[in-house]
Design a protein around this motif. Sequence first.
Motif, PDB file in Angstrom:
ATOM      1  N   ALA A   1     -34.191  75.453  31.809  1.00  0.00           N
ATOM      2  CA  ALA A   1     -34.916  75.065  30.597  1.00  0.00           C
ATOM      3  C   ALA A   1     -34.058  75.234  29.351  1.00  0.00           C
ATOM      4  CB  ALA A   1     -36.192  75.896  30.473  1.00  0.00           C
TER       5      ALA A   1
ATOM      6  N   LYS B   1     -31.795  72.369  26.676  1.00  0.00           N
ATOM      7  CA  LYS B   1     -31.836  72.353  25.206  1.00  0.00           C
ATOM      8  C   LYS B   1     -30.475  72.682  24.603  1.00  0.00           C
ATOM      9  CE  LYS B   1     -36.196  71.552  24.376  1.00  0.00           C
ATOM     10  NZ  LYS B   1     -36.675  70.471  23.523  1.00  0.00           N
TER      11      LYS B   1
ATOM     12  N   GLU C   1     -38.941  81.813  20.922  1.00  0.00           N
ATOM     13  CA  GLU C   1     -38.386  80.469  21.079  1.00  0.00           C
ATOM     14  C   GLU C   1     -38.212  80.137  22.563  1.00  0.00           C
ATOM     15  OE1 GLU C   1     -34.606  77.922  19.332  1.00  0.00           O
ATOM     16  OE2 GLU C   1     -34.411  80.087  19.515  1.00  0.00           O
TER      17      GLU C   1
ATOM     18  N   LYS D   1     -39.822  81.389  25.130  1.00  0.00           N
ATOM     19  CA  LYS D   1     -41.124  81.220  25.779  1.00  0.00           C
ATOM     20  C   LYS D   1     -41.660  79.812  25.570  1.00  0.00           C
ATOM     21  CE  LYS D   1     -42.996  85.887  26.021  1.00  0.00           C
ATOM     22  NZ  LYS D   1     -44.087  86.776  25.598  1.00  0.00           N
ATOM     23  N   GLU D   2     -41.540  79.301  24.360  1.00  0.00           N
ATOM     24  CA  GLU D   2     -42.005  77.945  24.057  1.00  0.00           C
ATOM     25  C   GLU D   2     -41.247  76.917  24.892  1.00  0.00           C
ATOM     26  OE1 GLU D   2     -41.522  77.436  19.848  1.00  0.00           O
ATOM     27  OE2 GLU D   2     -43.134  78.844  19.376  1.00  0.00           O
ATOM     28  N   ILE D   3     -39.949  77.066  24.972  1.00  0.00           N
ATOM     29  CA  ILE D   3     -39.110  76.123  25.705  1.00  0.00           C
ATOM     30  C   ILE D   3     -39.406  76.180  27.206  1.00  0.00           C
ATOM     31  CG2 ILE D   3     -36.723  75.600  26.365  1.00  0.00           C
ATOM     32  CD1 ILE D   3     -35.948  76.577  23.490  1.00  0.00           C
TER      33      ILE D   3
ATOM     34  N   GLU E   1     -42.157  77.325  28.732  1.00  0.00           N
ATOM     35  CA  GLU E   1     -43.509  76.822  29.000  1.00  0.00           C
ATOM     36  C   GLU E   1     -43.529  75.298  29.036  1.00  0.00           C
ATOM     37  OE1 GLU E   1     -46.707  78.249  26.576  1.00  0.00           O
ATOM     38  OE2 GLU E   1     -46.174  80.337  26.954  1.00  0.00           O
ATOM     39  N   ALA E   2     -42.884  74.673  28.073  1.00  0.00           N
ATOM     40  CA  ALA E   2     -42.831  73.204  28.031  1.00  0.00           C
ATOM     41  C   ALA E   2     -42.086  72.661  29.255  1.00  0.00           C
ATOM     42  CB  ALA E   2     -42.152  72.733  26.748  1.00  0.00           C
ATOM     43  N   PHE E   3     -41.016  73.323  29.648  1.00  0.00           N
ATOM     44  CA  PHE E   3     -40.228  72.924  30.811  1.00  0.00           C
ATOM     45  C   PHE E   3     -41.079  72.985  32.078  1.00  0.00           C
ATOM     46  CE2 PHE E   3     -37.439  74.049  34.390  1.00  0.00           C
ATOM     47  CZ  PHE E   3     -36.538  72.992  34.375  1.00  0.00           C
TER      48      PHE E   3
ATOM     49  N   LYS F   1     -44.258  72.767  32.365  1.00  0.00           N
ATOM     50  CA  LYS F   1     -45.388  71.833  32.318  1.00  0.00           C
ATOM     51  C   LYS F   1     -44.953  70.374  32.441  1.00  0.00           C
ATOM     52  CE  LYS F   1     -48.371  74.845  29.673  1.00  0.00           C
ATOM     53  NZ  LYS F   1     -49.062  75.058  28.390  1.00  0.00           N
ATOM     54  N   ARG F   2     -43.644  70.135  32.470  1.00  0.00           N
ATOM     55  CA  ARG F   2     -43.152  68.755  32.555  1.00  0.00           C
ATOM     56  C   ARG F   2     -43.592  68.120  33.857  1.00  0.00           C
ATOM     57  NH1 ARG F   2     -36.970  68.126  31.153  1.00  0.00           N
ATOM     58  NH2 ARG F   2     -37.621  65.999  31.505  1.00  0.00           N
ATOM     59  N   GLU F   3     -43.852  66.840  33.786  1.00  0.00           N
ATOM     60  CA  GLU F   3     -44.269  66.082  34.968  1.00  0.00           C
ATOM     61  C   GLU F   3     -43.046  65.823  35.854  1.00  0.00           C
ATOM     62  OE1 GLU F   3     -46.169  61.756  36.084  1.00  0.00           O
ATOM     63  OE2 GLU F   3     -46.356  62.511  34.043  1.00  0.00           O
TER      64      GLU F   3
END
Length: 67
Positions: free
Chosen positions: A40, A44, A53, A55-57, A59-61, A63-65
């Motif tokens: 992740a 970036k 920062e 954690k946000e990255i 989490e988004a990673f 949740k990616r499809e």
Amino acid sequence: MKSKATKMKQAETTYSIAELAEHSEKIFGANVKKECVMAALQMKELNEASVVEAKEIVEAFLKREVI
């Protein structure tokens, strides 16, 4: 005069992606493996990040499809 948010952001400690990955289960949860954290943050193109920062990255990673 600096805003409160700017002061808080400057005060956040940053860690290398290796440090964040090594402690992935404590920081991101028991099911988050260090390889996911490394992937992740490398996507970036970061060498270091604060815990918030990261954690946000991560989490988004996670949740990616998957295609």
